[in-house]
Scaffold this motif. Structure first.
Motif, PDB file in Angstrom:
ATOM      1  N   GLY A  60     -68.003  -9.156  58.936  1.00  0.00           N
ATOM      2  CA  GLY A  60     -69.091  -8.217  59.194  1.00  0.00           C
ATOM      3  C   GLY A  60     -68.560  -6.806  59.334  1.00  0.00           C
ATOM      4  O   GLY A  60     -67.358  -6.589  59.429  1.00  0.00           O
ATOM      5  N   ARG A  61     -69.465  -5.847  59.378  1.00  0.00           N
ATOM      6  CA  ARG A  61     -69.025  -4.466  59.532  1.00  0.00           C
ATOM      7  C   ARG A  61     -69.220  -4.016  60.977  1.00  0.00           C
ATOM      8  O   ARG A  61     -70.124  -4.504  61.676  1.00  0.00           O
ATOM      9  CB  ARG A  61     -69.790  -3.533  58.597  1.00  0.00           C
ATOM     10  N   VAL A  79     -72.888  -2.844  68.063  1.00  0.00           N
ATOM     11  CA  VAL A  79     -71.707  -2.249  67.462  1.00  0.00           C
ATOM     12  C   VAL A  79     -70.944  -3.292  66.638  1.00  0.00           C
ATOM     13  O   VAL A  79     -70.557  -3.042  65.512  1.00  0.00           O
ATOM     14  CB  VAL A  79     -70.776  -1.655  68.545  1.00  0.00           C
ATOM     15  N   ASN A  80     -70.736  -4.494  67.208  1.00  0.00           N
ATOM     16  CA  ASN A  80     -69.807  -5.455  66.617  1.00  0.00           C
ATOM     17  C   ASN A  80     -70.420  -6.487  65.678  1.00  0.00           C
ATOM     18  O   ASN A  80     -69.863  -6.770  64.654  1.00  0.00           O
ATOM     19  CB  ASN A  80     -69.054  -6.196  67.712  1.00  0.00           C
ATOM     20  N   LYS A  81     -71.527  -7.093  66.020  1.00  0.00           N
ATOM     21  CA  LYS A  81     -72.000  -8.249  65.261  1.00  0.00           C
ATOM     22  C   LYS A  81     -72.972  -7.877  64.149  1.00  0.00           C
ATOM     23  O   LYS A  81     -73.925  -8.583  63.874  1.00  0.00           O
ATOM     24  CB  LYS A  81     -72.644  -9.267  66.198  1.00  0.00           C
ATOM     25  N   LEU A  82     -72.718  -6.746  63.494  1.00  0.00           N
ATOM     26  CA  LEU A  82     -73.590  -6.283  62.416  1.00  0.00           C
ATOM     27  C   LEU A  82     -73.094  -6.833  61.085  1.00  0.00           C
ATOM     28  O   LEU A  82     -71.896  -6.956  60.868  1.00  0.00           O
ATOM     29  CB  LEU A  82     -73.595  -4.759  62.353  1.00  0.00           C
ATOM     30  N   LYS A  85     -75.743  -5.085  54.442  1.00  0.00           N
ATOM     31  CA  LYS A  85     -76.930  -5.475  53.668  1.00  0.00           C
ATOM     32  C   LYS A  85     -76.536  -6.067  52.312  1.00  0.00           C
ATOM     33  O   LYS A  85     -77.184  -6.962  51.812  1.00  0.00           O
ATOM     34  CB  LYS A  85     -77.813  -4.253  53.426  1.00  0.00           C
ATOM     35  N   ARG A  86     -75.455  -5.555  51.724  1.00  0.00           N
ATOM     36  CA  ARG A  86     -75.029  -6.014  50.398  1.00  0.00           C
ATOM     37  C   ARG A  86     -73.873  -6.999  50.532  1.00  0.00           C
ATOM     38  O   ARG A  86     -73.096  -6.923  51.484  1.00  0.00           O
ATOM     39  CB  ARG A  86     -74.583  -4.817  49.553  1.00  0.00           C
ATOM     40  N   ASN A  87     -73.722  -7.882  49.549  1.00  0.00           N
ATOM     41  CA  ASN A  87     -72.624  -8.848  49.605  1.00  0.00           C
ATOM     42  C   ASN A  87     -71.316  -8.219  49.121  1.00  0.00           C
ATOM     43  O   ASN A  87     -71.304  -7.121  48.560  1.00  0.00           O
ATOM     44  CB  ASN A  87     -72.973 -10.124  48.825  1.00  0.00           C
ATOM     45  N   HIS A  88     -70.208  -8.940  49.324  1.00  0.00           N
ATOM     46  CA  HIS A  88     -68.886  -8.400  49.006  1.00  0.00           C
ATOM     47  C   HIS A  88     -68.734  -8.072  47.524  1.00  0.00           C
ATOM     48  O   HIS A  88     -68.081  -7.095  47.156  1.00  0.00           O
ATOM     49  CB  HIS A  88     -67.796  -9.400  49.424  1.00  0.00           C
TER      50      HIS A  88
END
Length: 139
Positions: A60-61, A79-82, A85-88
């Motif tokens: 995640g970012r 902050v952390n568990k976001l 929206k787009r895949n890798h």
């Protein structure tokens, strides 16, 4: 490529991921590492087609805020568990597209991954190359 769990394939992928980690984040390949997949997605071994390999950090970012403090309402406080929206794969394509703006991104496919990175190969086409412009199926 269907039997990624086999001993031989696991060994080959482990060696490849090590090799890809030593290379720059975005670099050009001389030929695709998965020829049958590249051809399925539109690659042809002719002038005007280019393959770039790119690595994307997995997971995640994290929101980039000062001292981890988000100003605003509690709904937007994460902050952390976001998650992005787009895949890798889509992120990999856009990064290569920004790196070489004179080429057009045709498609991409997965080649390897480890605990930290995912590696993709992106197929690009030079729309102004003579070989591409003359070919009615590609143009």
């Amino acid at each position: 490529w269907r039997k990624k769990q086999s001993d031989v394939m696991q060994f080959v992928l482990r060696i490849r991921t090590w090799e890809y980690r030593q290379l720059p984040v975005i670099h050009r390949c001389s030929r695709p590492s998965r020829v049958e997949k590249a051809r399925m997605l539109g690659y042809r071994a002719k002038q005007g087609f280019v393959i770039y390999r790119v690595r994307v950090r997995r997971g995640g970012r994290k929101r980039q805020v000062r001292k981890g403090q988000v100003c605003g309402k509690p709904k937007t406080v994460g902050v952390n568990k976001l998650k992005p929206k787009r895949n890798h794969r889509s992120i990999a394509e856009s990064r290569v597209g920004r790196r070489v703006p004179e080429l057009r991104v045709l498609n991409s496919y997965w080649v390897a991954q480890d605990s930290t990175f995912k590696f993709y190969e992106v197929i690009l086409v030079d729309p102004f190359h003579k070989a591409i412009r003359k070919d009615s199926r590609i143009n």
